[in-house]
Design a protein around this motif. Structure first.
Motif, PDB file in Angstrom:
ATOM      1  N   ASN A  30       0.855  -1.188   0.000  1.00  8.38           N
ATOM      2  CA  ASN A  30       0.000   0.000   0.000  1.00  8.38           C
ATOM      3  C   ASN A  30       0.885   1.230   0.000  1.00  8.38           C
ATOM      4  N   ASN A  31       0.262   2.393  -0.125  1.00  5.13           N
ATOM      5  CA  ASN A  31       0.980   3.658   0.002  1.00  5.13           C
ATOM      6  C   ASN A  31       0.970   4.068   1.474  1.00  5.13           C
ATOM      7  N   VAL A  32       2.102   4.576   1.936  1.00  2.01           N
ATOM      8  CA  VAL A  32       2.200   5.101   3.293  1.00  2.01           C
ATOM      9  C   VAL A  32       2.646   6.550   3.159  1.00  2.01           C
ATOM     10  N   ARG A  33       1.832   7.459   3.674  1.00  7.13           N
ATOM     11  CA  ARG A  33       2.097   8.888   3.497  1.00  7.13           C
ATOM     12  C   ARG A  33       2.052   9.594   4.850  1.00  7.13           C
ATOM     13  N   LEU A  34       3.172  10.194   5.216  1.00  7.13           N
ATOM     14  CA  LEU A  34       3.300  10.969   6.449  1.00  7.13           C
ATOM     15  C   LEU A  34       3.203  12.435   6.055  1.00  7.13           C
ATOM     16  N   MET A  35       2.258  13.170   6.679  1.00  7.72           N
ATOM     17  CA  MET A  35       2.051  14.553   6.264  1.00  7.72           C
ATOM     18  C   MET A  35       1.668  15.443   7.434  1.00  7.72           C
ATOM     19  N   THR A  36       1.880  16.739   7.226  1.00  6.30           N
ATOM     20  CA  THR A  36       1.500  17.728   8.236  1.00  6.30           C
ATOM     21  C   THR A  36      -0.015  17.870   8.264  1.00  6.30           C
ATOM     22  N   ALA A  37      -0.521  18.530   9.298  1.00  3.15           N
ATOM     23  CA  ALA A  37      -1.963  18.763   9.417  1.00  3.15           C
ATOM     24  C   ALA A  37      -2.477  19.546   8.210  1.00  3.15           C
ATOM     25  N   ALA A  38      -1.726  20.557   7.758  1.00  2.00           N
ATOM     26  CA  ALA A  38      -2.157  21.361   6.601  1.00  2.00           C
ATOM     27  C   ALA A  38      -2.232  20.499   5.342  1.00  2.00           C
ATOM     28  N   ASN A  39      -1.253  19.610   5.149  1.00  2.00           N
ATOM     29  CA  ASN A  39      -1.280  18.738   3.975  1.00  2.00           C
ATOM     30  C   ASN A  39      -2.371  17.676   4.094  1.00  2.00           C
ATOM     31  N   PHE A  40      -2.674  17.212   5.314  1.00  2.00           N
ATOM     32  CA  PHE A  40      -3.782  16.270   5.480  1.00  2.00           C
ATOM     33  C   PHE A  40      -5.098  16.938   5.072  1.00  2.00           C
ATOM     34  N   THR A  44      -7.662  15.661   2.073  1.00  2.00           N
ATOM     35  CA  THR A  44      -9.100  15.397   2.200  1.00  2.00           C
ATOM     36  C   THR A  44      -9.918  16.255   1.236  1.00  2.00           C
ATOM     37  N   GLU A  45      -9.345  17.389   0.812  1.00  2.00           N
ATOM     38  CA  GLU A  45     -10.051  18.283  -0.124  1.00  2.00           C
ATOM     39  C   GLU A  45      -9.664  18.010  -1.577  1.00  2.00           C
ATOM     40  N   LEU A  46      -8.904  16.931  -1.811  1.00  2.00           N
ATOM     41  CA  LEU A  46      -8.465  16.534  -3.155  1.00  2.00           C
ATOM     42  C   LEU A  46      -7.577  17.573  -3.834  1.00  2.00           C
ATOM     43  N   LEU A  47      -6.828  18.308  -3.034  1.00  2.00           N
ATOM     44  CA  LEU A  47      -5.874  19.282  -3.567  1.00  2.00           C
ATOM     45  C   LEU A  47      -4.490  18.652  -3.564  1.00  2.00           C
ATOM     46  N   ASP A  48      -3.547  19.295  -4.262  1.00  2.00           N
ATOM     47  CA  ASP A  48      -2.169  18.807  -4.234  1.00  2.00           C
ATOM     48  C   ASP A  48      -1.654  18.880  -2.802  1.00  2.00           C
ATOM     49  N   PHE A  49      -0.913  17.860  -2.397  1.00  2.00           N
ATOM     50  CA  PHE A  49      -0.378  17.842  -1.037  1.00  2.00           C
ATOM     51  C   PHE A  49       1.009  17.217  -1.059  1.00  2.00           C
ATOM     52  N   LYS A  50       1.775  17.535  -0.041  1.00  7.11           N
ATOM     53  CA  LYS A  50       3.130  17.003   0.090  1.00  7.11           C
ATOM     54  C   LYS A  50       3.145  15.980   1.222  1.00  7.11           C
ATOM     55  N   TYR A  51       4.025  14.992   1.094  1.00  8.71           N
ATOM     56  CA  TYR A  51       4.122  13.955   2.115  1.00  8.71           C
ATOM     57  C   TYR A  51       5.490  13.303   2.077  1.00  8.71           C
ATOM     58  N   VAL A  52       5.802  12.568   3.138  1.00  7.90           N
ATOM     59  CA  VAL A  52       7.001  11.738   3.224  1.00  7.90           C
ATOM     60  C   VAL A  52       6.518  10.299   3.103  1.00  7.90           C
ATOM     61  N   GLY A  53       7.224   9.488   2.331  1.00  6.56           N
ATOM     62  CA  GLY A  53       6.837   8.086   2.188  1.00  6.56           C
ATOM     63  C   GLY A  53       6.582   7.747   0.738  1.00  6.56           C
ATOM     64  N   GLY A  54       5.667   6.813   0.506  1.00  5.01           N
ATOM     65  CA  GLY A  54       5.353   6.353  -0.839  1.00  5.01           C
ATOM     66  C   GLY A  54       4.884   4.911  -0.784  1.00  5.01           C
ATOM     67  N   MET A  77      -4.862   2.686  -0.577  1.00  4.22           N
ATOM     68  CA  MET A  77      -4.811   1.647  -1.608  1.00  4.22           C
ATOM     69  C   MET A  77      -4.749   2.213  -3.021  1.00  4.22           C
ATOM     70  N   GLU A  78      -4.546   3.525  -3.189  1.00  2.00           N
ATOM     71  CA  GLU A  78      -4.514   4.104  -4.529  1.00  2.00           C
ATOM     72  C   GLU A  78      -3.487   3.363  -5.389  1.00  2.00           C
ATOM     73  N   GLY A  79      -3.932   2.781  -6.506  1.00  2.35           N
ATOM     74  CA  GLY A  79      -3.040   2.054  -7.406  1.00  2.35           C
ATOM     75  C   GLY A  79      -2.772   0.610  -6.993  1.00  2.35           C
ATOM     76  N   HIS A  80      -3.419   0.123  -5.925  1.00  2.00           N
ATOM     77  CA  HIS A  80      -3.193  -1.236  -5.433  1.00  2.00           C
ATOM     78  C   HIS A  80      -4.512  -2.000  -5.370  1.00  2.00           C
ATOM     79  N   HIS A  81      -4.444  -3.297  -5.054  1.00  2.00           N
ATOM     80  CA  HIS A  81      -5.623  -4.162  -5.127  1.00  2.00           C
ATOM     81  C   HIS A  81      -6.623  -3.951  -4.003  1.00  2.00           C
ATOM     82  N   GLY A  82      -6.175  -3.529  -2.852  1.00  2.00           N
ATOM     83  CA  GLY A  82      -7.085  -3.338  -1.728  1.00  2.00           C
ATOM     84  C   GLY A  82      -6.375  -2.655  -0.584  1.00  2.00           C
ATOM     85  N   LEU A  83      -7.153  -2.257   0.400  1.00  2.00           N
ATOM     86  CA  LEU A  83      -6.591  -1.573   1.562  1.00  2.00           C
ATOM     87  C   LEU A  83      -5.978  -2.596   2.513  1.00  2.00           C
TER      88      LEU A  83
END
Length: 104
Positions: A30-40, A44-54, A77-83
């Motif tokens: 799966n994708n693992v994304r660590l992000m700040t509160a502002a990026n979270f 959630t608003e479907l805007l561009d966001f920055k994160y650590v991970g992948g 699960m974006e791009g993967h078979h399931g969560l």
């Protein structure tokens, strides 16, 4: 709040100090994304966001908090078979031994 069109698990890590290490255990790729509160918020608003991970192809994986602040961790699960089933634990915080915290 519509949010992303894929399933995800959200962990609110609250305030963390730079250098703290988070260990994430996954049952599948799966994708693992660590992000700040502002990026979270942007996530959630479907805007561009920055994160650590992948894409996490092995488990467990460890991520280091890059700076002091309020952090969120997303497993998705974006791009993967399931969560994947996932769990998160704190490995170490800077300047504090894992066994005990010193009184301030």
């Amino acid at each position: 709040m519509a949010g992303p069109n894929f399933r995800f698990t959200h962990y609110d890590l609250k305030a963390q100090r730079a250098g703290a290490i988070i260990e994430v255990t996954l049952s599948a790729v799966n994708n693992v994304r660590l992000m700040t509160a502002a990026n979270f918020q942007r996530f959630t608003e479907l805007l561009d966001f920055k994160y650590v991970g992948g894409v996490a192809r092995k488990s467990p994986i460890r991520l280091t908090i890059p700076e002091n602040g309020h952090w969120h961790l997303i497993v998705d699960m974006e791009g993967h078979h399931g969560l994947a089933d996932s769990s998160v634990k704190m490995i170490a915080a800077p300047g504090v031994s894992p066994q005990h915290k010193q009184a301030s």
